[in-house]
Design a protein around this motif. Sequence first.
Motif, mmCIF file in Angstrom:
data_model
loop_
_atom_site.group_PDB
_atom_site.id
_atom_site.type_symbol
_atom_site.label_atom_id
_atom_site.label_comp_id
_atom_site.label_asym_id
_atom_site.label_seq_id
_atom_site.Cartn_x
_atom_site.Cartn_y
_atom_site.Cartn_z
ATOM 1 N N TYR A 219 -4.376 -9.218 -3.568
ATOM 2 C CA TYR A 219 -3.874 -8.277 -4.577
ATOM 3 C C TYR A 219 -4.717 -7.007 -4.604
ATOM 4 O O TYR A 219 -4.186 -5.892 -4.563
ATOM 5 N N THR A 220 -6.029 -7.157 -4.671
ATOM 6 C CA THR A 220 -6.908 -5.983 -4.760
ATOM 7 C C THR A 220 -6.869 -5.158 -3.481
ATOM 8 O O THR A 220 -6.944 -3.925 -3.534
ATOM 9 N N GLN A 221 -6.734 -5.823 -2.331
ATOM 10 C CA GLN A 221 -6.674 -5.095 -1.066
ATOM 11 C C GLN A 221 -5.407 -4.250 -0.981
ATOM 12 O O GLN A 221 -5.444 -3.083 -0.584
ATOM 13 N N TYR A 222 -4.275 -4.844 -1.355
ATOM 14 C CA TYR A 222 -3.016 -4.094 -1.353
ATOM 15 C C TYR A 222 -3.065 -2.952 -2.364
ATOM 16 O O TYR A 222 -2.606 -1.840 -2.105
ATOM 17 N N LEU A 223 -3.642 -3.217 -3.525
ATOM 18 C CA LEU A 223 -3.690 -2.214 -4.588
ATOM 19 C C LEU A 223 -4.496 -0.995 -4.168
ATOM 20 O O LEU A 223 -4.119 0.146 -4.444
ATOM 21 N N GLN A 224 -5.593 -1.220 -3.451
ATOM 22 C CA GLN A 224 -6.455 -0.113 -3.034
ATOM 23 C C GLN A 224 -5.796 0.805 -2.022
ATOM 24 O O GLN A 224 -6.202 1.956 -1.862
#
Length: 232
Positions: A219-224
Motif C-alpha cells: 500500500y505505501t509503495q503504491y501510494l508513494q
Amino acid sequence: VLGVFGVVFALKSLSLILGPCEQLAKALQNISYTAIGAKHSSELLIKTLTSLRNDDVFNDTWNKTKQLAVHLNLTMPKNPRVCKPPAKLEYSTTRTPSAKIDKKVALRKEFFALIDCLLNELNERFTQSGLDKVVSMETILMHSINRDKIEISEIKKLLGIQETDFNVDQLAAQLIMLPNILNSDNPSATIKDIVEIFKMLPETSRQLMNQVERLIYCYTQYLQHQPHQKGY
C-alpha cells in the motif's frame, strides 16, 4: 481586444470554476487525507466541472458580467479583427471567406477550454490503475480497523492480480486480529497509526501479522508513486 470586460469575465469564470478545485487542493494537503477520500473527492470535482461545461452556465456568467460592466461603465469588447487566411495556404482558386468570430463566441471558447484543461488534468492524476490499487488496499485495511467483517471472496476481488502475492486465508485471519493490536475502538484510527504500532512490535508478533504487514508495505509503495502525491 477584449479589454477590461474580458478581464472581468475571466475573473468571474475563474471564481466559478476554480473555487471547487481549491477545495480539493486543500483536502489533499490535509495530513489525514486518505486515498479513498482523494479518489471520491476527485470524482465529485469531475462531476462538478462537467456540470459547469454547458451553455446555460456560460450565458449566466456572460450576463452577470454585462450587468457589472453597465454598472461600472465598462466598454464592451470589440469583435476580433477579421482577416483572410494567407493565399499560399489556399488549395483552390476560390478564396475562403473571412472568419467572423463574435466576441461572445470567443469567450465561450476560452470558458470551455479552461474546463476541458482541468478535466484532462484530473483524469490524468486520479483515473488510473495505480490509484485504484491503493484504494482497494486501503479499503481492506479500513474494513479491518473499523471492525467490519470482510469476506475472503471480497478480499480476493479487491486484491485483483495481486492476490497471488498473499496467502489470502492467512490475511483474512490476521485482519480479524488487527483491531486488537490497535488496542482501541477509536474510529479515527488510520493506517499510519498501524504503521507506527508495527514498528514497535516484537519480531514474533510481526511474524504473526506478516500478511497484513505485506499488505501495508504494498500500500505505501503504491501510494508513494501516485501523481497526486506530487501536489495538486
